[in-house]
Design a protein around this motif. Structure first.
Motif, PDB file in Angstrom:
ATOM      1  N   THR A 137       0.811  -1.224   0.000  1.00  0.00           N
ATOM      2  CA  THR A 137       0.000   0.000   0.000  1.00  0.00           C
ATOM      3  C   THR A 137       0.840   1.268   0.000  1.00  0.00           C
ATOM      4  OG1 THR A 137      -1.735  -1.236   1.138  1.00  0.00           O
ATOM      5  CG2 THR A 137      -1.957   1.149   1.078  1.00  0.00           C
ATOM      6  N   PRO A 138       1.873   1.378   0.844  1.00  0.00           N
ATOM      7  CA  PRO A 138       2.713   2.586   0.732  1.00  0.00           C
ATOM      8  C   PRO A 138       3.406   2.701  -0.615  1.00  0.00           C
ATOM      9  CG  PRO A 138       3.647   1.021   2.312  1.00  0.00           C
ATOM     10  CD  PRO A 138       2.263   0.566   2.002  1.00  0.00           C
ATOM     11  N   ALA A 139       3.833   1.576  -1.201  1.00  0.00           N
ATOM     12  CA  ALA A 139       4.454   1.635  -2.528  1.00  0.00           C
ATOM     13  C   ALA A 139       3.487   2.219  -3.547  1.00  0.00           C
ATOM     14  CB  ALA A 139       4.910   0.241  -2.958  1.00  0.00           C
ATOM     15  N   LYS A 140       2.265   1.748  -3.514  1.00  0.00           N
ATOM     16  CA  LYS A 140       1.249   2.240  -4.453  1.00  0.00           C
ATOM     17  C   LYS A 140       0.962   3.716  -4.238  1.00  0.00           C
ATOM     18  CE  LYS A 140      -3.582   1.503  -5.827  1.00  0.00           C
ATOM     19  NZ  LYS A 140      -4.825   0.713  -5.555  1.00  0.00           N
ATOM     20  N   SER A 141       0.934   4.152  -2.977  1.00  0.00           N
ATOM     21  CA  SER A 141       0.543   5.533  -2.674  1.00  0.00           C
ATOM     22  C   SER A 141       1.542   6.554  -3.192  1.00  0.00           C
ATOM     23  CB  SER A 141       0.359   5.707  -1.166  1.00  0.00           C
ATOM     24  OG  SER A 141       1.602   5.711  -0.493  1.00  0.00           O
ATOM     25  N   VAL A 142       2.812   6.130  -3.373  1.00  0.00           N
ATOM     26  CA  VAL A 142       3.835   7.065  -3.860  1.00  0.00           C
ATOM     27  C   VAL A 142       4.318   6.690  -5.271  1.00  0.00           C
ATOM     28  CG1 VAL A 142       4.603   7.801  -1.588  1.00  0.00           C
ATOM     29  CG2 VAL A 142       5.642   5.777  -2.633  1.00  0.00           C
ATOM     30  N   GLY A 143       3.604   5.787  -5.934  1.00  0.00           N
ATOM     31  CA  GLY A 143       3.891   5.475  -7.324  1.00  0.00           C
ATOM     32  C   GLY A 143       5.103   4.600  -7.564  1.00  0.00           C
ATOM     33  N   LEU A 144       5.524   3.813  -6.564  1.00  0.00           N
ATOM     34  CA  LEU A 144       6.647   2.885  -6.743  1.00  0.00           C
ATOM     35  C   LEU A 144       6.095   1.532  -7.177  1.00  0.00           C
ATOM     36  CD1 LEU A 144       8.934   3.728  -3.685  1.00  0.00           C
ATOM     37  CD2 LEU A 144       9.191   4.463  -6.060  1.00  0.00           C
ATOM     38  N   GLU A 145       6.091   1.290  -8.466  1.00  0.00           N
ATOM     39  CA  GLU A 145       5.492   0.071  -8.992  1.00  0.00           C
ATOM     40  C   GLU A 145       6.462  -1.105  -9.032  1.00  0.00           C
ATOM     41  OE1 GLU A 145       3.859   1.003 -12.785  1.00  0.00           O
ATOM     42  OE2 GLU A 145       2.393   2.443 -11.985  1.00  0.00           O
ATOM     43  N   ASP A 146       7.738  -0.866  -8.737  1.00  0.00           N
ATOM     44  CA  ASP A 146       8.743  -1.919  -8.867  1.00  0.00           C
ATOM     45  C   ASP A 146       9.003  -2.672  -7.574  1.00  0.00           C
ATOM     46  OD1 ASP A 146       9.929   0.192  -7.544  1.00  0.00           O
ATOM     47  OD2 ASP A 146      11.870   0.001  -8.558  1.00  0.00           O
ATOM     48  N   ARG A 147       8.259  -2.383  -6.523  1.00  0.00           N
ATOM     49  CA  ARG A 147       8.520  -3.001  -5.215  1.00  0.00           C
ATOM     50  C   ARG A 147       7.237  -3.069  -4.407  1.00  0.00           C
ATOM     51  NH1 ARG A 147      12.751   1.495  -3.737  1.00  0.00           N
ATOM     52  NH2 ARG A 147      12.663   1.677  -6.010  1.00  0.00           N
ATOM     53  N   GLY A 148       7.360  -3.676  -3.210  1.00  0.00           N
ATOM     54  CA  GLY A 148       6.211  -3.723  -2.312  1.00  0.00           C
ATOM     55  C   GLY A 148       5.448  -5.027  -2.329  1.00  0.00           C
ATOM     56  N   ALA A 149       5.852  -5.971  -3.179  1.00  0.00           N
ATOM     57  CA  ALA A 149       5.151  -7.252  -3.254  1.00  0.00           C
ATOM     58  C   ALA A 149       6.132  -8.346  -3.652  1.00  0.00           C
ATOM     59  CB  ALA A 149       4.004  -7.191  -4.261  1.00  0.00           C
ATOM     60  N   ILE A 150       5.876  -9.548  -3.169  1.00  0.00           N
ATOM     61  CA  ILE A 150       6.612 -10.714  -3.652  1.00  0.00           C
ATOM     62  C   ILE A 150       5.925 -11.168  -4.927  1.00  0.00           C
ATOM     63  CG2 ILE A 150       7.264 -13.105  -3.180  1.00  0.00           C
ATOM     64  CD1 ILE A 150       7.552 -12.437  -0.265  1.00  0.00           C
ATOM     65  N   ALA A 151       6.512 -10.799  -6.033  1.00  0.00           N
ATOM     66  CA  ALA A 151       5.961 -11.112  -7.354  1.00  0.00           C
ATOM     67  C   ALA A 151       7.106 -11.142  -8.353  1.00  0.00           C
ATOM     68  CB  ALA A 151       4.913 -10.081  -7.772  1.00  0.00           C
ATOM     69  N   VAL A 152       6.991 -11.984  -9.350  1.00  0.00           N
ATOM     70  CA  VAL A 152       8.044 -12.098 -10.367  1.00  0.00           C
ATOM     71  C   VAL A 152       8.246 -10.750 -11.052  1.00  0.00           C
ATOM     72  CG1 VAL A 152       8.691 -13.186 -12.556  1.00  0.00           C
ATOM     73  CG2 VAL A 152       7.674 -14.569 -10.724  1.00  0.00           C
ATOM     74  N   GLY A 153       9.503 -10.328 -11.148  1.00  0.00           N
ATOM     75  CA  GLY A 153       9.843  -9.071 -11.795  1.00  0.00           C
ATOM     76  C   GLY A 153       9.984  -7.903 -10.848  1.00  0.00           C
ATOM     77  N   LYS A 154       9.536  -8.057  -9.599  1.00  0.00           N
ATOM     78  CA  LYS A 154       9.692  -6.982  -8.615  1.00  0.00           C
ATOM     79  C   LYS A 154      11.119  -6.986  -8.050  1.00  0.00           C
ATOM     80  CE  LYS A 154       5.278  -5.694  -8.449  1.00  0.00           C
ATOM     81  NZ  LYS A 154       4.797  -4.368  -8.888  1.00  0.00           N
ATOM     82  N   ARG A 155      11.515  -5.865  -7.471  1.00  0.00           N
ATOM     83  CA  ARG A 155      12.809  -5.789  -6.792  1.00  0.00           C
ATOM     84  C   ARG A 155      12.917  -6.891  -5.742  1.00  0.00           C
ATOM     85  NH1 ARG A 155      15.682  -0.408  -5.957  1.00  0.00           N
ATOM     86  NH2 ARG A 155      16.124  -1.310  -3.910  1.00  0.00           N
ATOM     87  N   ALA A 156      14.093  -7.459  -5.633  1.00  0.00           N
ATOM     88  CA  ALA A 156      14.341  -8.489  -4.620  1.00  0.00           C
ATOM     89  C   ALA A 156      14.664  -7.828  -3.288  1.00  0.00           C
ATOM     90  CB  ALA A 156      15.460  -9.416  -5.068  1.00  0.00           C
ATOM     91  N   ASP A 157      13.709  -7.077  -2.785  1.00  0.00           N
ATOM     92  CA  ASP A 157      13.769  -6.467  -1.457  1.00  0.00           C
ATOM     93  C   ASP A 157      12.907  -7.332  -0.549  1.00  0.00           C
ATOM     94  OD1 ASP A 157      15.159  -4.465  -2.709  1.00  0.00           O
ATOM     95  OD2 ASP A 157      13.596  -2.940  -2.506  1.00  0.00           O
TER      96      ASP A 157
END
Length: 380
Positions: free
Chosen positions: A336-356
């Motif tokens: 939710t915080p990722a979405k609120s500030v427009g960071l689409e590359d992180r914030g979820a465990i999903a293929v293609g997302k940053r390995a954070d």
């Protein structure tokens, strides 16, 4: 050839559910997700611990504590930034919007001096050198009751990674400090003021609001647009204040102080941020609405560690247990915080997302981060 990192036998906190499985990290991204308890050769066995996306912190004053560890005791900025960076990494935070005050009061007792431009430049320099463990953005706290706000905002450019500009109005008698006695205890203790000096401080802030409040608020809204930053409100208390925030284009409301304000935020589709320390402690230190009460009313979207970095993971797990839905609780500090500030590359465990990622275990009703990865590299 790139060597994969495999984290296996973990409770994966996915966007809407928790499943046991593994993730494969490659070239800084999540390249594969699978289910089951098997531990492939060479994989890290998470032994049934939770594995969640790296935490995303939108508002923390923690850096200010490092640059001034005691009142009137400055500390070198470089070492302070590095200590702050490593402290956050150790608590599972992999993306942070460092709050820096813009708008100073350089005159009189209890004054506030300018520091944001210099500190942010040093932050960006350390980032360019590759010595920071996690991802840093800027959060400019625009102090409406100040003497220098417009000049200080003008020093920043769209290249400065300013992700958030928040409208801060600490005029005594309203918002966070509706209760003057609570403000008095806080300000006098922090700045070592006498009764007369505190009274003069209150008078000065109220005068600044009368003379410059409207001008500074309009300037901060305009500067957020120039910088390409998300606009946030702070300590909205009444429906009218939230209506004004919505008119300005506010996307997130930091720490609304009443149920009335939070309900209006929901009506206006403004994301609601509450303090993790408020949730962990069971109430607000300023006597405002308790985060747990808003959570029970479905009026809490995002948590912020504010002044205790370790509280972010603790509070998200607490919410997950309160709601009976760990994925939902963890989403308040990731997706939710990722979405609120427009960071689409992180914030979820999903293929293609940053390995954070953060591996954590529950302990005595809280949580402890065991291992933390930023862009696939272990940082804690």
């Amino acid at each position: 050839m790139t060597q994969d990192t495999i984290l296996a036998n973990a409770k994966l906190v996915l966007p809407t559910e928790v499943v046991t499985g593994h993730v494969v990290l490659r070239d800084g991204l999540i390249s594969e997700i699978g289910t089951g308890t098997s531990v492939p050769a060479g994989a890290l066995d998470c032994e049934g611990d939770f594995l969640a996306p790296g935490l995303i912190e939108l508002h923390t004053d923690n850096l200010e504590r490092h640059i001034s560890p005691r009142p009137k005791v400055p500390w070198p900025h470089g070492p302070a930034i590095l200590a702050h960076d490593r402290e956050l990494a150790g608590t599972g935070i992999t993306t942070v919007f460092d709050a820096m005050r813009v708008g100073s009061i350089p005159s009189g007792k209890g004054r506030y001096l300018k520091y944001a431009r210099e500190l942010s430049s040093e932050m960006l320099a350390l980032r360019a050198q590759g010595v920071l463990k996690i991802s840093h953005f800027l959060h400019l706290r625009a102090e409406i009751c100040s003497e220098t706000l417009t000049d200080e905002l003008a020093e920043f450019t769209p290249d400065d990674r300013v992700g958030i500009v928040s409208l801060m109005d600490h005029t005594p008698g309203q918002r966070q400090f509706r209760d003057i006695d609570k403000m008095k205890a806080y300000v006098m203790g922090k700045n070592n003021l006498t009764e007369d000096e505190f009274a003069a401080h209150v008078e000065k802030l109220q005068d600044l609001q009368d003379r410059l409040g409207a001008k500074h608020e309009a300037a901060a809204v305009a500067e957020a647009g120039r910088l390409g930053a998300v606009l946030a409100s702070h300590d909205d208390t009444t429906s009218d204040q939230v209506t004004t925030s919505a008119r300005h284009g506010v996307a997130v409301a930091e720490f609304p102080t009443t149920v009335e304000a939070a309900e209006m935020c929901r009506d206006k589709d403004i994301a609601i941020i509450m303090g993790a320390p408020n949730l962990v402690r069971g109430g607000s230190h300023s006597g405002n609405v308790a985060a747990k009460d808003l959570a029970k009313r479905d009026l809490l979207d995002i948590l912020s560690s504010d002044y205790v970095p370790a509280a972010l993971l603790m509070s998200a797990v607490q919410l997950g247990n309160m709601w009976g839905d760990m994925a939902r609780g963890i989403a308040t500090v990731t997706r939710t915080p990722a979405k609120s500030v427009g960071l689409e590359d992180r914030g979820a465990i999903a293929v293609g997302k940053r390995a954070d990622l953060v591996r954590f275990a529950q302990m005595d009703g809280g949580a402890v981060a065991r291992e933390v990865f930023s862009l696939g590299r272990q940082v804690a």
